[in-house]
Structure formats: C-alpha cells, structure tokens
Motif scaffolding. Structure first.
Motif, PDB file in Angstrom:
ATOM      1  N   VAL A  58     -23.221   3.023 -16.764  1.00  0.00           N
ATOM      2  CA  VAL A  58     -21.419   3.429 -17.543  1.00  0.00           C
ATOM      3  C   VAL A  58     -21.983   4.605 -18.925  1.00  0.00           C
ATOM      4  CG1 VAL A  58     -20.361   2.127 -19.389  1.00  0.00           C
ATOM      5  CG2 VAL A  58     -21.331   1.126 -17.223  1.00  0.00           C
ATOM      6  N   ARG A  59     -20.621   5.140 -19.426  1.00  0.00           N
ATOM      7  CA  ARG A  59     -21.265   6.267 -20.496  1.00  0.00           C
ATOM      8  C   ARG A  59     -19.688   5.637 -20.472  1.00  0.00           C
ATOM      9  NH1 ARG A  59     -25.847   5.373 -19.416  1.00  0.00           N
ATOM     10  NH2 ARG A  59     -27.451   6.600 -18.389  1.00  0.00           N
ATOM     11  N   GLY A  60     -19.582   6.367 -21.909  1.00  0.00           N
ATOM     12  CA  GLY A  60     -18.275   7.082 -22.513  1.00  0.00           C
ATOM     13  C   GLY A  60     -17.709   7.539 -21.309  1.00  0.00           C
ATOM     14  N   GLY A  61     -16.612   6.735 -21.478  1.00  0.00           N
ATOM     15  CA  GLY A  61     -14.867   6.795 -20.535  1.00  0.00           C
ATOM     16  C   GLY A  61     -15.140   6.818 -19.443  1.00  0.00           C
ATOM     17  N   THR A  62     -16.057   5.838 -18.570  1.00  0.00           N
ATOM     18  CA  THR A  62     -16.254   5.230 -17.685  1.00  0.00           C
ATOM     19  C   THR A  62     -15.040   4.366 -17.305  1.00  0.00           C
ATOM     20  OG1 THR A  62     -18.379   5.744 -17.142  1.00  0.00           O
ATOM     21  CG2 THR A  62     -17.966   3.633 -16.258  1.00  0.00           C
ATOM     22  N   THR A  63     -14.830   4.036 -16.627  1.00  0.00           N
ATOM     23  CA  THR A  63     -13.345   3.100 -16.581  1.00  0.00           C
ATOM     24  C   THR A  63     -14.239   2.572 -15.989  1.00  0.00           C
ATOM     25  OG1 THR A  63     -11.785   4.118 -15.878  1.00  0.00           O
ATOM     26  CG2 THR A  63     -11.164   2.050 -15.580  1.00  0.00           C
ATOM     27  N   ALA A  64     -14.513   0.497 -16.152  1.00  0.00           N
ATOM     28  CA  ALA A  64     -14.749  -0.692 -16.191  1.00  0.00           C
ATOM     29  C   ALA A  64     -13.893  -1.694 -15.878  1.00  0.00           C
ATOM     30  CB  ALA A  64     -16.207  -0.791 -16.620  1.00  0.00           C
ATOM     31  N   GLN A  65     -14.501  -2.781 -14.962  1.00  0.00           N
ATOM     32  CA  GLN A  65     -13.990  -4.403 -15.033  1.00  0.00           C
ATOM     33  C   GLN A  65     -15.058  -5.093 -15.489  1.00  0.00           C
ATOM     34  OE1 GLN A  65     -12.244  -4.660 -11.008  1.00  0.00           O
ATOM     35  NE2 GLN A  65     -10.437  -4.019 -11.765  1.00  0.00           N
ATOM     36  N   VAL A  66     -13.997  -6.083 -16.490  1.00  0.00           N
ATOM     37  CA  VAL A  66     -15.340  -7.116 -16.821  1.00  0.00           C
ATOM     38  C   VAL A  66     -14.181  -8.591 -16.086  1.00  0.00           C
ATOM     39  CG1 VAL A  66     -16.456  -8.641 -18.422  1.00  0.00           C
ATOM     40  CG2 VAL A  66     -15.490  -6.320 -18.369  1.00  0.00           C
ATOM     41  N   LEU A  67     -15.164  -8.928 -15.067  1.00  0.00           N
ATOM     42  CA  LEU A  67     -14.681 -10.579 -14.908  1.00  0.00           C
ATOM     43  C   LEU A  67     -15.258 -11.740 -15.144  1.00  0.00           C
ATOM     44  CD1 LEU A  67     -15.026  -7.324 -12.525  1.00  0.00           C
ATOM     45  CD2 LEU A  67     -14.265  -9.485 -10.676  1.00  0.00           C
ATOM     46  N   VAL A  68     -14.151 -12.160 -15.359  1.00  0.00           N
ATOM     47  CA  VAL A  68     -15.933 -13.351 -16.097  1.00  0.00           C
ATOM     48  C   VAL A  68     -14.491 -14.688 -15.170  1.00  0.00           C
ATOM     49  CG1 VAL A  68     -15.508 -14.837 -18.480  1.00  0.00           C
ATOM     50  CG2 VAL A  68     -15.490 -12.682 -18.087  1.00  0.00           C
ATOM     51  N   ALA A  69     -15.438 -15.600 -15.564  1.00  0.00           N
ATOM     52  CA  ALA A  69     -15.009 -16.920 -14.892  1.00  0.00           C
ATOM     53  C   ALA A  69     -16.182 -18.265 -15.175  1.00  0.00           C
ATOM     54  CB  ALA A  69     -15.280 -17.129 -12.653  1.00  0.00           C
ATOM     55  N   GLY A  70     -15.564 -19.264 -16.209  1.00  0.00           N
ATOM     56  CA  GLY A  70     -15.678 -20.444 -16.420  1.00  0.00           C
ATOM     57  C   GLY A  70     -14.679 -20.510 -17.501  1.00  0.00           C
ATOM     58  N   PRO A  71     -15.656 -21.385 -18.256  1.00  0.00           N
ATOM     59  CA  PRO A  71     -15.221 -22.665 -19.190  1.00  0.00           C
ATOM     60  C   PRO A  71     -14.911 -21.487 -20.289  1.00  0.00           C
ATOM     61  CG  PRO A  71     -17.180 -23.437 -18.728  1.00  0.00           C
ATOM     62  CD  PRO A  71     -17.347 -22.478 -17.369  1.00  0.00           C
ATOM     63  N   ASP A  72     -15.701 -20.823 -20.873  1.00  0.00           N
ATOM     64  CA  ASP A  72     -15.788 -20.255 -21.486  1.00  0.00           C
ATOM     65  C   ASP A  72     -15.124 -18.158 -21.955  1.00  0.00           C
ATOM     66  OD1 ASP A  72     -17.722 -19.237 -21.052  1.00  0.00           O
ATOM     67  OD2 ASP A  72     -18.797 -19.971 -22.492  1.00  0.00           O
ATOM     68  N   GLU A  73     -14.126 -18.731 -20.106  1.00  0.00           N
ATOM     69  CA  GLU A  73     -14.205 -17.161 -19.881  1.00  0.00           C
ATOM     70  C   GLU A  73     -13.318 -15.764 -21.352  1.00  0.00           C
ATOM     71  OE1 GLU A  73     -10.888 -17.367 -17.134  1.00  0.00           O
ATOM     72  OE2 GLU A  73     -12.333 -17.639 -16.307  1.00  0.00           O
ATOM     73  N   GLU A  74     -12.252 -16.989 -21.884  1.00  0.00           N
ATOM     74  CA  GLU A  74     -11.688 -16.183 -23.008  1.00  0.00           C
ATOM     75  C   GLU A  74     -12.658 -16.087 -23.898  1.00  0.00           C
ATOM     76  OE1 GLU A  74      -7.155 -15.952 -24.574  1.00  0.00           O
ATOM     77  OE2 GLU A  74      -7.203 -16.399 -22.914  1.00  0.00           O
ATOM     78  N   ALA A  75     -12.871 -16.998 -24.646  1.00  0.00           N
ATOM     79  CA  ALA A  75     -14.188 -16.100 -25.507  1.00  0.00           C
ATOM     80  C   ALA A  75     -14.741 -15.261 -25.617  1.00  0.00           C
ATOM     81  CB  ALA A  75     -15.111 -17.634 -26.238  1.00  0.00           C
ATOM     82  N   ALA A  76     -15.347 -14.896 -24.055  1.00  0.00           N
ATOM     83  CA  ALA A  76     -16.887 -14.093 -23.775  1.00  0.00           C
ATOM     84  C   ALA A  76     -15.551 -12.657 -23.577  1.00  0.00           C
ATOM     85  CB  ALA A  76     -16.770 -14.891 -22.058  1.00  0.00           C
ATOM     86  N   LEU A  77     -14.365 -13.103 -22.770  1.00  0.00           N
ATOM     87  CA  LEU A  77     -13.462 -11.176 -23.024  1.00  0.00           C
ATOM     88  C   LEU A  77     -13.688 -10.848 -24.251  1.00  0.00           C
ATOM     89  CD1 LEU A  77     -11.104 -12.399 -20.151  1.00  0.00           C
ATOM     90  CD2 LEU A  77     -13.173 -10.233 -20.038  1.00  0.00           C
TER      91      LEU A  77
END
Length: 87
Positions: A58-77
């Motif tokens: 990952v470098r500046g300008g890289t498009t990335a996706q963050v995938l979160v699943a679990g009880p605290d996913e909103e806080a993690a995001l």
C-alpha cells in the motif's frame, strides 16, 4: 454482517512513512474482536498481521478496501479508515 469501505491511502503510506503507518494500523486493528481484512493491489491480508499488510504494498494513492465482520465492526472502521486515509 460484514462492512466494506473503499478508501484511498494517504501520503503517509509512501516509502518513507509506510513502516510507521503500517505499524499504527496493525496495532489499532488488533484492539478489535472483529475480523478485519485489507484488500489492495489485487491482494488481501489480515489487518492484524504486519507482514500481511506489508505484502499488500500500500502506498499513497492506492485504492484499498477494508472488510470488517464482527461485534465491533463499526468502531473498527471508525478507527482504521482515518489511519489509512492519512497514513
């Protein structure tokens, strides 16, 4: 339910700052119980594993996706997205 967010990595992920950005990102990800994946450059890695994140290149300008699943996913995001955007 899994949450997916697309984001562009900030300049802090460029060569000189990428180690520091990666370490902070991984340390924050480890605080959460949810499963967290980072997807970039056609690869995916466990956000709680520094070597896996480093392999994504990952470098500046890289498009990335963050995938979160679990009880605290909103806080993690809410914690991780700014780290990825700023670096």
């Amino acid at each position: 339910m899994a949450t997916v967010e697309d984001v562009e990595a900030g300049s802090g992920w460029n060569r000189n700052g990428s180690d520091a950005a990666r370490k902070v990102f991984v340390n924050v990800a480890r605080r959460f119980e949810s499963d967290i994946l980072l997807v970039a450059n056609g690869r995916r890695g466990n956000a709680k594993d520094g070597m896996a994140i480093d392999a994504l290149r990952v470098r500046g300008g890289t498009t990335a996706q963050v995938l979160v699943a679990g009880p605290d996913e909103e806080a993690a995001l809410h914690a991780l997205l700014p780290l990825l955007q700023q670096g």
